[in-house]
Design a protein around this motif. Structure first.
Motif, mmCIF file in Angstrom:
data_model
loop_
_atom_site.group_PDB
_atom_site.id
_atom_site.type_symbol
_atom_site.label_atom_id
_atom_site.label_comp_id
_atom_site.label_asym_id
_atom_site.label_seq_id
_atom_site.Cartn_x
_atom_site.Cartn_y
_atom_site.Cartn_z
ATOM 1 N N ARG A 119 30.103 46.685 41.660
ATOM 2 C CA ARG A 119 30.480 45.321 42.071
ATOM 3 C C ARG A 119 31.503 45.378 43.212
ATOM 4 N N LEU A 120 32.517 46.242 43.079
ATOM 5 C CA LEU A 120 33.520 46.385 44.144
ATOM 6 C C LEU A 120 32.894 46.960 45.409
ATOM 7 N N GLY A 121 31.982 47.901 45.250
ATOM 8 C CA GLY A 121 31.310 48.475 46.411
ATOM 9 C C GLY A 121 30.508 47.431 47.165
ATOM 10 N N ALA A 122 29.786 46.578 46.426
ATOM 11 C CA ALA A 122 28.997 45.514 47.059
ATOM 12 C C ALA A 122 29.892 44.520 47.785
ATOM 13 N N ALA A 123 31.124 44.351 47.308
ATOM 14 C CA ALA A 123 32.073 43.428 47.941
ATOM 15 C C ALA A 123 32.861 44.097 49.071
ATOM 16 N N GLY A 124 32.624 45.393 49.301
ATOM 17 C CA GLY A 124 33.330 46.102 50.369
ATOM 18 C C GLY A 124 34.767 46.459 50.016
ATOM 19 N N MET A 125 35.094 46.431 48.728
ATOM 20 C CA MET A 125 36.470 46.714 48.307
ATOM 21 C C MET A 125 36.715 48.194 48.028
ATOM 22 N N VAL A 126 35.647 48.964 47.915
ATOM 23 C CA VAL A 126 35.720 50.413 47.746
ATOM 24 C C VAL A 126 34.533 51.016 48.482
ATOM 25 N N ARG A 127 34.598 52.320 48.718
ATOM 26 C CA ARG A 127 33.427 53.062 49.183
ATOM 27 C C ARG A 127 32.870 53.770 47.968
ATOM 28 N N LEU A 128 31.755 53.305 47.470
ATOM 29 C CA LEU A 128 31.140 53.818 46.262
ATOM 30 C C LEU A 128 30.333 55.075 46.574
ATOM 31 N N CYS A 129 30.547 56.113 45.780
ATOM 32 C CA CYS A 129 29.804 57.365 45.913
ATOM 33 C C CYS A 129 29.330 57.780 44.525
ATOM 34 N N GLU A 130 28.036 57.704 44.305
ATOM 35 C CA GLU A 130 27.493 58.061 42.993
ATOM 36 C C GLU A 130 26.736 59.379 43.006
ATOM 37 N N SER A 131 26.738 60.059 44.140
ATOM 38 C CA SER A 131 26.104 61.379 44.209
ATOM 39 C C SER A 131 27.013 62.304 45.012
ATOM 40 N N GLU A 132 26.782 63.584 44.837
ATOM 41 C CA GLU A 132 27.567 64.566 45.594
ATOM 42 C C GLU A 132 27.345 64.383 47.093
ATOM 43 N N ALA A 133 26.106 64.152 47.496
ATOM 44 C CA ALA A 133 25.808 63.974 48.927
ATOM 45 C C ALA A 133 26.565 62.783 49.495
ATOM 46 N N GLU A 134 26.609 61.667 48.741
ATOM 47 C CA GLU A 134 27.356 60.488 49.208
ATOM 48 C C GLU A 134 28.843 60.792 49.343
ATOM 49 N N LEU A 135 29.401 61.492 48.351
ATOM 50 C CA LEU A 135 30.827 61.816 48.406
ATOM 51 C C LEU A 135 31.147 62.716 49.590
ATOM 52 N N LEU A 136 30.371 63.779 49.769
ATOM 53 C CA LEU A 136 30.653 64.719 50.861
ATOM 54 C C LEU A 136 30.535 64.042 52.221
ATOM 55 N N ALA A 137 29.502 63.224 52.402
ATOM 56 C CA ALA A 137 29.331 62.509 53.668
ATOM 57 C C ALA A 137 30.488 61.528 53.901
ATOM 58 N N THR A 138 30.928 60.859 52.845
ATOM 59 C CA THR A 138 32.010 59.887 52.977
ATOM 60 C C THR A 138 33.328 60.585 53.287
ATOM 61 N N LEU A 139 33.596 61.706 52.638
ATOM 62 C CA LEU A 139 34.813 62.461 52.951
ATOM 63 C C LEU A 139 34.799 62.930 54.401
ATOM 64 N N ASP A 140 33.671 63.454 54.854
ATOM 65 C CA ASP A 140 33.566 63.897 56.254
ATOM 66 C C ASP A 140 33.753 62.723 57.213
#
Length: 188
Positions: A119-140
């Motif tokens: 819900r927060l991710g859809a509202a732009g209040m957080v960057r949601l990462c539910e997979s390792e690939a999403e997390l690594l790309a977001t950190l980079d």
């Protein structure tokens, strides 16, 4: 917590899994693998009841004030899906990178962190990462352009917990006043 080397400090990632009794080894593993390829980044991981990570300076638990200082110094903040940690990161001026605990991995008792974080991710209040690939790309992405993960910090904004306590106090006062009124004005 964040070391400075020479004139320019190294990028600093703070990751907090909270204090829940469930392990969050999945996030620990993801951060270790990501950090192994990026020795120029300091990662401080508060790992709770998870396995002890192979990251220098990690701590199982830290006090609230120490966590606040770490958030203030961090380039990026990674959080589990706990509302308190997310709120604190936002208050410190960070768009938190959120990895919610998943009950199918025995990381929590139910999926409330996933639902809340989505819900927060859809509202732009957080960057949601539910997979390792999403997390690594977001950190980079965050290290390439940290400004995309900065919010306007508002340390003067009232603490929502204090507001909640005040509201509860008012409700109790109102209930007590009603009870006294129903009894005819007080004790006899």
């Amino acid at each position: 917590m964040s070391p400075s080397h020479g004139c320019a400090p190294a990028p600093y990632v703070l990751a907090a899994v909270g204090t829940d009794v469930h392990r969050f080894d999945r996030l620990v593993d993801w951060l270790e693998r990501w950090h192994a390829d990026r020795g120029d980044v300091h990662v401080f991981l508060q790992y709770g009841h998870s396995r002890t990570p192979r990251l220098p300076g990690a701590a199982s638990f830290v006090g609230h004030e120490e966590l606040q200082r770490a958030m203030a110094e961090a380039t990026l903040v990674v959080s589990h899906g706990g509302p308190a940690t997310i709120t604190e990161a936002r208050r410190a001026g960070h768009l938190p990178i959120v990895v919610p605990r998943d009950p199918t991995h025995d990381e929590h008792v139910d999926n409330h962190q996933q639902l809340f974080s989505r819900r927060l991710g859809a509202a732009g209040m957080v960057r949601l990462c539910e997979s390792e690939a999403e997390l690594l790309a977001t950190l980079d992405e965050g290290l390439a352009d940290p400004s995309r993960f900065i919010l306007t910090a508002d340390p003067g904004r009232p603490d929502p917990r204090a507001e909640a306590v005040a509201r509860v106090g008012q409700v109790i006062d109102d209930l007590m006043a009603r009870r006294i009124h129903q009894r005819g004005g007080g004790r006899r």
